[in-house]
Design a protein around this motif. Structure first.
Motif, PDB file in Angstrom:
ATOM      1  N   LYS A 142       0.826  -1.206   0.000  1.00 36.72           N
ATOM      2  CA  LYS A 142       0.000   0.000   0.000  1.00 36.72           C
ATOM      3  C   LYS A 142       0.862   1.258   0.000  1.00 36.72           C
ATOM      4  O   LYS A 142       0.431   2.304  -0.458  1.00 36.72           O
ATOM      5  N   SER A 143       2.065   1.132   0.535  1.00 33.18           N
ATOM      6  CA  SER A 143       2.927   2.302   0.672  1.00 33.18           C
ATOM      7  C   SER A 143       4.387   1.869   0.665  1.00 33.18           C
ATOM      8  O   SER A 143       4.709   0.674   0.671  1.00 33.18           O
ATOM      9  N   GLN A 144       5.270   2.857   0.700  1.00 37.54           N
ATOM     10  CA  GLN A 144       6.706   2.584   0.751  1.00 37.54           C
ATOM     11  C   GLN A 144       7.068   1.790   2.003  1.00 37.54           C
ATOM     12  O   GLN A 144       7.971   0.953   2.001  1.00 37.54           O
ATOM     13  N   GLU A 145       6.317   2.024   3.080  1.00 40.25           N
ATOM     14  CA  GLU A 145       6.592   1.321   4.335  1.00 40.25           C
ATOM     15  C   GLU A 145       6.420  -0.182   4.182  1.00 40.25           C
ATOM     16  O   GLU A 145       7.156  -0.971   4.770  1.00 40.25           O
ATOM     17  N   ASP A 146       5.431  -0.586   3.399  1.00 40.55           N
ATOM     18  CA  ASP A 146       5.200  -2.019   3.206  1.00 40.55           C
ATOM     19  C   ASP A 146       6.386  -2.694   2.539  1.00 40.55           C
ATOM     20  O   ASP A 146       6.674  -3.867   2.789  1.00 40.55           O
ATOM     21  N   LEU A 147       7.074  -1.960   1.682  1.00 34.70           N
ATOM     22  CA  LEU A 147       8.203  -2.546   0.977  1.00 34.70           C
ATOM     23  C   LEU A 147       9.381  -2.808   1.910  1.00 34.70           C
ATOM     24  O   LEU A 147      10.215  -3.656   1.639  1.00 34.70           O
ATOM     25  N   LYS A 148       9.432  -2.086   3.029  1.00 35.08           N
ATOM     26  CA  LYS A 148      10.517  -2.317   3.990  1.00 35.08           C
ATOM     27  C   LYS A 148      10.405  -3.703   4.612  1.00 35.08           C
ATOM     28  O   LYS A 148      11.400  -4.293   5.038  1.00 35.08           O
TER      29      LYS A 148
ATOM     30  N   TYR B  39      11.091 -16.503  -2.699  1.00 38.90           N
ATOM     31  CA  TYR B  39      10.510 -15.537  -3.631  1.00 38.90           C
ATOM     32  C   TYR B  39       9.526 -14.668  -2.865  1.00 38.90           C
ATOM     33  O   TYR B  39       8.862 -15.139  -1.950  1.00 38.90           O
ATOM     34  N   MET B  40       9.454 -13.385  -3.245  1.00 35.50           N
ATOM     35  CA  MET B  40       8.533 -12.460  -2.601  1.00 35.50           C
ATOM     36  C   MET B  40       7.506 -11.994  -3.612  1.00 35.50           C
ATOM     37  O   MET B  40       7.855 -11.491  -4.681  1.00 35.50           O
ATOM     38  N   LEU B  41       6.235 -12.192  -3.290  1.00 34.21           N
ATOM     39  CA  LEU B  41       5.147 -11.845  -4.190  1.00 34.21           C
ATOM     40  C   LEU B  41       4.560 -10.506  -3.776  1.00 34.21           C
ATOM     41  O   LEU B  41       4.004 -10.369  -2.684  1.00 34.21           O
ATOM     42  N   LEU B  42       4.723  -9.510  -4.634  1.00 32.04           N
ATOM     43  CA  LEU B  42       4.199  -8.174  -4.369  1.00 32.04           C
ATOM     44  C   LEU B  42       2.762  -8.127  -4.851  1.00 32.04           C
ATOM     45  O   LEU B  42       2.486  -8.281  -6.045  1.00 32.04           O
ATOM     46  N   ASP B  43       1.829  -7.914  -3.944  1.00 30.43           N
ATOM     47  CA  ASP B  43       0.411  -8.005  -4.271  1.00 30.43           C
ATOM     48  C   ASP B  43      -0.317  -6.771  -3.765  1.00 30.43           C
ATOM     49  O   ASP B  43       0.180  -6.036  -2.913  1.00 30.43           O
TER      50      ASP B  43
ATOM     51  N   ASP C 132       0.232   0.699  -6.528  1.00 31.70           N
ATOM     52  CA  ASP C 132       0.975   1.723  -7.264  1.00 31.70           C
ATOM     53  C   ASP C 132       2.338   1.158  -7.660  1.00 31.70           C
ATOM     54  O   ASP C 132       3.243   1.055  -6.840  1.00 31.70           O
ATOM     55  N   TRP C 133       2.476   0.788  -8.925  1.00 27.94           N
ATOM     56  CA  TRP C 133       3.724   0.157  -9.380  1.00 27.94           C
ATOM     57  C   TRP C 133       4.922   1.096  -9.271  1.00 27.94           C
ATOM     58  O   TRP C 133       6.072   0.636  -9.224  1.00 27.94           O
TER      59      TRP C 133
END
Length: 205
Positions: free
Chosen positions: A103-109, A118-122, A137-138
């Motif tokens: 949902k945000s940059q924080e989630d990517l941390k 493997y990490m699935l970005l959903d 938001d790609w």
């Protein structure tokens, strides 16, 4: 570019996806409109070539239960969509794919601390975990380590937008379910177009 077609329920859809160039097929064992029974998945998997990934999708399932399903059905990879601790699932002995809702940059941390194969970005979950047909938001992918080669991109992908998504995220694999369906069933024409567009986008990068 690798491609995974998720939510497979029939031998016909599985064989068509493989024939079109799919590298992985997903079988949903969690609550979903695409949920499949273990023996039904086993029958489909037995009809597939060895080199295609057979991914079991689970949400907060007991590791022992997953191991039993994996051995019975013939799974090659385990995809986890809940709040699982990956260490609890290593004993299964198969590569682990961990879903992260973005949902945000924080989630990517959160990805930095994961020890998944493997990490699935959903996209964030709706009624079900995954397969809801919405994207995140790609552009957030610019905050990811671009040398990371084990990213799988999911959420809201379809034949029309997959090239754009790949150009922004540059994943190892793209994962689609509802984006290749019509009226809730796998659409063979959409599967063919999705795989073709994803594969050609991968060659352009």
């Amino acid at each position: 570019m690798k491609v995974k077609i998720c939510g497979i329920k029939t031998i016909e859809a599985a064989k068509h996806a493989f024939k079109c160039g799919a590298d992985a097929l997903g079988f949903v064992f969690a609550d979903s409109k695409r949920k499949i029974k273990v023996l039904e998945a086993k029958e489909i998997i037995e009809a597939l070539p060895e080199d295609i990934w057979k991914v079991g999708v689970f949400v907060n399932e007991d590791p022992a239960k997953i191991k039993e399903i994996a051995e019975t059905a013939g799974l090659t990879h385990i995809q986890l969509h809940g709040e699982e601790l990956l260490a609890d699932f290593r004993s299964i002995g198969l590569p682990l794919i961990k879903s992260v809702s973005v949902k945000s940059q924080e989630d990517l941390k959160e990805i930095e601390g994961l020890n998944a194969d493997y990490m699935l970005l959903d996209s964030p979950p709706g009624k079900y975990r995954g397969g809801n047909g919405s994207s995140f938001d790609w552009d957030l992918a610019r905050f990811l380590d671009q040398s990371n080669k084990n990213k799988i991109l999911a959420g809201g992908l379809n034949p029309e937008n997959v090239k754009l998504a790949i150009s922004k995220v540059n994943p190892f694999m793209v994962d689609v379910s509802s984006g290749v369906e019509t009226n809730g069933e796998k659409d063979f024409i959409k599967i063919k177009h999705f795989i073709k567009n994803a594969k050609t986008a991968g060659e352009e990068i």
